[in-house]
Design an enzyme around this catalytic site. Structure first.
Site, PDB file in Angstrom:
ATOM      1  NE  ARG A 119      -2.084   6.331   1.311  1.00 35.68           N
ATOM      2  CZ  ARG A 119      -1.461   5.660   2.258  1.00 35.68           C
ATOM      3  NH1 ARG A 119      -2.058   5.448   3.429  1.00 35.68           N
ATOM      4  NH2 ARG A 119      -0.226   5.211   2.072  1.00 35.68           N
TER       5      ARG A 119
ATOM      6  CE  LYS B  47       4.303   5.086   3.078  1.00 30.53           C
ATOM      7  NZ  LYS B  47       4.134   4.142   4.222  1.00 30.53           N
TER       8      LYS B  47
ATOM      9  CE1 TYR C  73       0.153   6.562   9.601  1.00 31.67           C
ATOM     10  CE2 TYR C  73      -0.488   7.288   7.412  1.00 31.67           C
ATOM     11  CZ  TYR C  73      -0.829   6.840   8.676  1.00 31.67           C
ATOM     12  OH  TYR C  73      -2.156   6.697   9.002  1.00 31.67           O
TER      13      TYR C  73
ATOM     14  CG  HIS D  33       6.577   3.417   8.995  1.00 37.35           C
ATOM     15  ND1 HIS D  33       5.906   2.692   9.959  1.00 37.35           N
ATOM     16  CD2 HIS D  33       5.625   3.913   8.171  1.00 37.35           C
ATOM     17  CE1 HIS D  33       4.608   2.753   9.725  1.00 37.35           C
ATOM     18  NE2 HIS D  33       4.412   3.485   8.658  1.00 37.35           N
TER      19      HIS D  33
ATOM     20  CD  GLU E 231       5.270   6.075  12.031  1.00 35.61           C
ATOM     21  OE1 GLU E 231       6.511   6.090  11.973  1.00 35.61           O
ATOM     22  OE2 GLU E 231       4.535   6.833  11.365  1.00 35.61           O
TER      23      GLU E 231
ATOM     24  CG  ASP F 267       5.316   1.019   6.121  1.00 39.89           C
ATOM     25  OD1 ASP F 267       6.113   1.244   5.206  1.00 39.89           O
ATOM     26  OD2 ASP F 267       4.141   1.389   6.098  1.00 39.89           O
TER      27      ASP F 267
ATOM     28  CB  ILE G 283      -1.842  -1.936   1.557  1.00 35.94           C
ATOM     29  CG1 ILE G 283      -0.795  -3.050   1.399  1.00 35.94           C
ATOM     30  CG2 ILE G 283      -3.231  -2.490   1.248  1.00 35.94           C
ATOM     31  CD1 ILE G 283      -0.997  -4.213   2.342  1.00 35.94           C
TER      32      ILE G 283
END
Length: 374
Positions: free
Chosen positions: A15, A75, A94, A96, A118, A270, A301
């Site tokens: 991505r 990410k 993201y 996490h 998130e 995650d 994923i």
């Protein structure tokens, strides 16, 4: 504002944080966008398209980080990227952090303003930047589970749809939020025997109203989880507490009671996973077998369907990125309560209570001095 978009380096992460159309929207507002060469290749997007949208391309991530005020990613930064972060820089991705002590320490030491996709949260509790990827991951979870249930993949050899005279496969979905409800959608479409559990009766009511007797709905408690999971062919873990570590709803003892060749796909990996025996895996080696049960714990994923995911992500993130670029970080946080909930670290302090609690670190409430939120 200078907005930087580096290439993703996580294993099999294809991505990219923004499409050329998103870049164009920002450049039309007067912002300078710098992207790493080849940034969109994994999603079928060429450098030419980014240049035509008004971006500048540079060789290597180091140049992106060196120039940009705001770094936009998909990410979380990996150790190879830690040294590229500059003091006072803003990072939007993201994160996490509840399961990542090392990255949290880097963000605090470098006084990075870190906003997590998130934990951006609307007043109704929904998570607008997590939702598109949860939709993708939920839909893929059942496809993945069906694949690994094949005998040649190590599974028990069950077809989720069954066959005339043969019962369909049993799918148990833990959590009826975005990821879980999308997993239910695909499992029902495949013709599986579907049971979904959640602690919120209202969520179950919505699914029951939509699917009727094509699914079973149960309140999530330890007894119901044990009764359903031990007989499941496929378990999809879709439990989420924004910013916090996921609770272990499926214990190792319960995994031992499942039939050999059963499959678990944990979308909560995650955040530590809602299955005690799940560990993060990669697209290269996606499955671990524990007590005879296949565990799929790939954290990214949606990266496997990168083009779809990239466009879906940009559709959701662009308005927030644009607000930060137009107003500056402090003013953007002050005028957007949802975005303010995305603030995880700033000036060496943790501003997300659940992240701080998960890591055993001090929590600092946001004050006017921090971000003008009042």
């Amino acid at each position: 504002m200078i907005v930087g978009i580096p290439r993703e380096i996580k294993v099999r992460e294809y991505r990219v944080a923004m499409t050329p159309a998103g870049v164009r929207a920002l450049t039309e507002s007067g912002h300078d966008i710098v992207v790493e060469c080849g940034v969109g290749s994994g999603s079928g997007l060429e450098d030419r398209e980014y240049l035509e949208a008004g971006a500048r391309t540079v060789e290597g991530a180091a140049e992106v980080y060196a120039q940009a005020d705001l770094i936009v990613k998909v990410k979380e930064p990996l150790p190879a990227e830690y040294g590229l972060l500059r003091s006072g820089q803003c990072l939007f991705t993201y994160l996490h952090l509840a399961t990542n002590t090392a990255l949290t320490s880097v963000l605090l030491q470098n006084r990075i303003t870190a906003l997590a996709y998130e934990t951006v949260q609307l007043h109704d509790g929904s998570l607008p930047l997590l939702q598109p990827m949860s939709e993708v991951a939920g839909r893929m979870a059942v496809q993945i589970g069906a694949h690994f249930l094949q005998k040649e993949q190590g599974g028990k050899g069950v077809l989720l749809a069954g066959a005339p005279g043969v019962r369909p496969g049993r799918v148990v979905v833990l959590g009826a939020g975005t990821g879980g409800s999308n997993a239910v959608r695909i499992a029902v479409g495949m013709g599986a025997d579907v049971t979904v559990l959640d602690i919120e009766p209202s969520r179950l009511a919505l699914l029951d109203e939509h699917y009727g007797n094509r699914i079973h709905t149960l309140i999530s408690n330890s007894q119901n989880i044990e009764d359903e999971v031990r007989h499941a062919d496929l378990v999809v873990g879709a439990v989420l507490i924004p910013g916090a570590r996921a609770p272990h709803l499926v214990t190792e003892d319960l995994v031992k009671q499942m039939e050999p060749g059963s499959v678990i796909v944990d979308l909560a990996v995650d955040q530590g996973g809602c299955v005690e025996t799940v560990r993060p895996t990669t697209h290269d080696e996606p499955v671990r077998t524990v007590h005879g049960v296949l565990h799929y714990g790939v954290p990214n994923i949606p990266g496997a369907v990168s083009r779809t995911s990239t466009f879906a992500l940009t559709n959701s993130t662009l308005a927030y990125i644009r607000k930060i670029a137009d107003l500056g970080v402090s003013n953007a946080l002050a005028c957007d309560a949802a975005l303010a909930k995305g603030l995880n670290t700033r000036d060496g302090q943790i501003h997300n209570r659940k992240v701080a609690s998960a890591l055993g670190l001090a929590f600092s409430p946001v004050t006017c001095a921090d971000s003008d939120q009042g």
